[in-house]
Scaffold this motif. Structure first.
Motif, mmCIF file in Angstrom:
data_model
loop_
_atom_site.group_PDB
_atom_site.id
_atom_site.type_symbol
_atom_site.label_atom_id
_atom_site.label_comp_id
_atom_site.label_asym_id
_atom_site.label_seq_id
_atom_site.Cartn_x
_atom_site.Cartn_y
_atom_site.Cartn_z
ATOM 1 N N MET A 133 1.249 -0.923 0.527
ATOM 2 C CA MET A 133 0.046 0.279 0.210
ATOM 3 C C MET A 133 1.027 1.265 -0.027
ATOM 4 S SD MET A 133 -3.404 1.375 3.102
ATOM 5 C CE MET A 133 -1.702 1.435 3.855
ATOM 6 N N GLN A 134 2.146 1.260 0.909
ATOM 7 C CA GLN A 134 3.085 2.133 0.814
ATOM 8 C C GLN A 134 3.629 2.660 -0.727
ATOM 9 O OE1 GLN A 134 5.419 1.508 4.373
ATOM 10 N NE2 GLN A 134 4.184 3.560 5.736
ATOM 11 N N GLY A 135 4.105 0.869 -1.243
ATOM 12 C CA GLY A 135 4.482 1.615 -2.776
ATOM 13 C C GLY A 135 3.740 2.594 -3.972
ATOM 14 N N LYS A 136 2.137 1.837 -3.695
ATOM 15 C CA LYS A 136 1.161 2.245 -4.194
ATOM 16 C C LYS A 136 0.618 3.875 -4.062
ATOM 17 C CE LYS A 136 1.096 -1.557 -6.101
ATOM 18 N NZ LYS A 136 1.510 -1.908 -7.271
ATOM 19 N N MET A 137 1.116 4.514 -3.098
ATOM 20 C CA MET A 137 1.056 5.863 -2.522
ATOM 21 C C MET A 137 2.189 6.541 -3.005
ATOM 22 S SD MET A 137 -0.789 4.987 1.321
ATOM 23 C CE MET A 137 -1.074 6.709 1.836
ATOM 24 N N ARG A 138 3.285 5.974 -2.764
ATOM 25 C CA ARG A 138 4.260 6.695 -3.257
ATOM 26 C C ARG A 138 4.694 7.007 -4.307
ATOM 27 N NH1 ARG A 138 7.285 4.346 0.195
ATOM 28 N NH2 ARG A 138 7.876 2.593 -1.108
ATOM 29 N N TYR A 139 4.155 6.414 -5.452
ATOM 30 C CA TYR A 139 4.682 6.314 -6.836
ATOM 31 C C TYR A 139 2.833 6.636 -7.656
ATOM 32 C CZ TYR A 139 8.304 3.947 -6.539
ATOM 33 O OH TYR A 139 9.541 3.666 -6.134
ATOM 34 N N ASN A 140 2.085 6.278 -6.655
ATOM 35 C CA ASN A 140 0.311 7.619 -7.076
ATOM 36 C C ASN A 140 -0.166 6.074 -7.977
ATOM 37 O OD1 ASN A 140 0.442 9.625 -5.582
ATOM 38 N ND2 ASN A 140 1.909 10.612 -6.883
ATOM 39 N N GLU A 141 0.318 4.914 -7.734
ATOM 40 C CA GLU A 141 -0.157 4.655 -9.059
ATOM 41 C C GLU A 141 -2.121 4.317 -8.715
ATOM 42 O OE1 GLU A 141 1.243 0.336 -9.477
ATOM 43 O OE2 GLU A 141 2.694 0.966 -8.064
ATOM 44 N N THR A 142 -2.709 3.862 -10.463
ATOM 45 C CA THR A 142 -4.714 3.763 -10.510
ATOM 46 C C THR A 142 -4.350 2.931 -11.299
ATOM 47 O OG1 THR A 142 -4.620 5.772 -12.061
ATOM 48 C CG2 THR A 142 -4.021 6.956 -9.772
ATOM 49 N N THR A 143 -6.090 2.773 -11.251
ATOM 50 C CA THR A 143 -6.559 1.645 -12.619
ATOM 51 C C THR A 143 -6.274 2.300 -13.751
ATOM 52 O OG1 THR A 143 -8.485 2.480 -11.441
ATOM 53 C CG2 THR A 143 -7.551 0.616 -10.100
#
Length: 194
Positions: A133-143
């Motif tokens: 989750m922290q990695g996805k937040m850090r890189y602002n990944e979206t669907t």
């Protein structure tokens, strides 16, 4: 304490069931929309129903945009939401081909070991979901379709997995106390209360 843990695990299972029910409804609506869209736009009916088909499309009738993304996130949450009730009730599938003939004491010790390992695995899964989750937040990944932040689904799954880990730890400690004191805290292996 057991009643509280059981209540929380049951509430989580109800929430997981509600999410799963909504996902089923979403999938059905999307499939029906896709089917109707295909029927109204095939070679035979496209000339006859062109205006009707265009009105339905303009009204938003058709496959649900990003349904697979919502289903993917929701099913992951639902799986973790069902784990606490399964753990507290002893509802996991077991194969007791070899363990059925063990003496009572050995069976209890083996069950404690299994519950401790399961609690550790659940804690590991929760930790890795948090890291993800922290990695996805850090890189602002979206669907892709909905442009929904991916960390939202990680957060939902992490919270459910963390609760499952807490319940797993409770079950392991309860089994240990049961073995040391002879007092029954959890239900029996078949899920019934003692």
């Amino acid at each position: 304490m057991h009643r509280i843990v059981t209540f929380v695990a049951s509430a989580m299972a109800v929430l997981g069931g509600a999410v799963l029910t909504l996902l089923i409804a979403l999938t059905c609506v999307s499939i029906l929309g896709r089917l109707a869209n295909g029927l109204l736009h095939n070679a035979v009916t496209s000339d006859v129903f062109a205006k009707v088909a265009q009105r339905l499309l303009d009204a938003g009738f058709g496959p649900v945009l990003g349904a697979f993304e919502l289903v993917e996130a929701g099913v992951a949450f639902a799986i973790f939401a069902f784990l606490p009730i399964c753990q507290i009730s002893g509802g996991h599938a077991t194969v007791d081909l070899f363990t059925a003939r063990l003496p009572d004491g050995a069976s209890r010790v083996l069950q404690i070991v299994i519950d401790v390992v399961f609690a550790l695995v659940l804690a590991l899964i929760a930790w890795r979901l948090f890291e993800g989750m922290q990695g996805k937040m850090r890189y602002n990944e979206t669907t892709f379709m909905l442009q929904m932040p991916i960390w939202w689904s990680y957060l939902a799954s992490f919270l459910a997995a963390a609760l499952a880990a807490v319940v797993g730890i409770y079950v392991a400690l309860a089994r240990l106390v049961e073995t040391l004191t002879g007092q029954r805290i959890l239900g029996t292996q078949d899920g019934s209360e003692a």
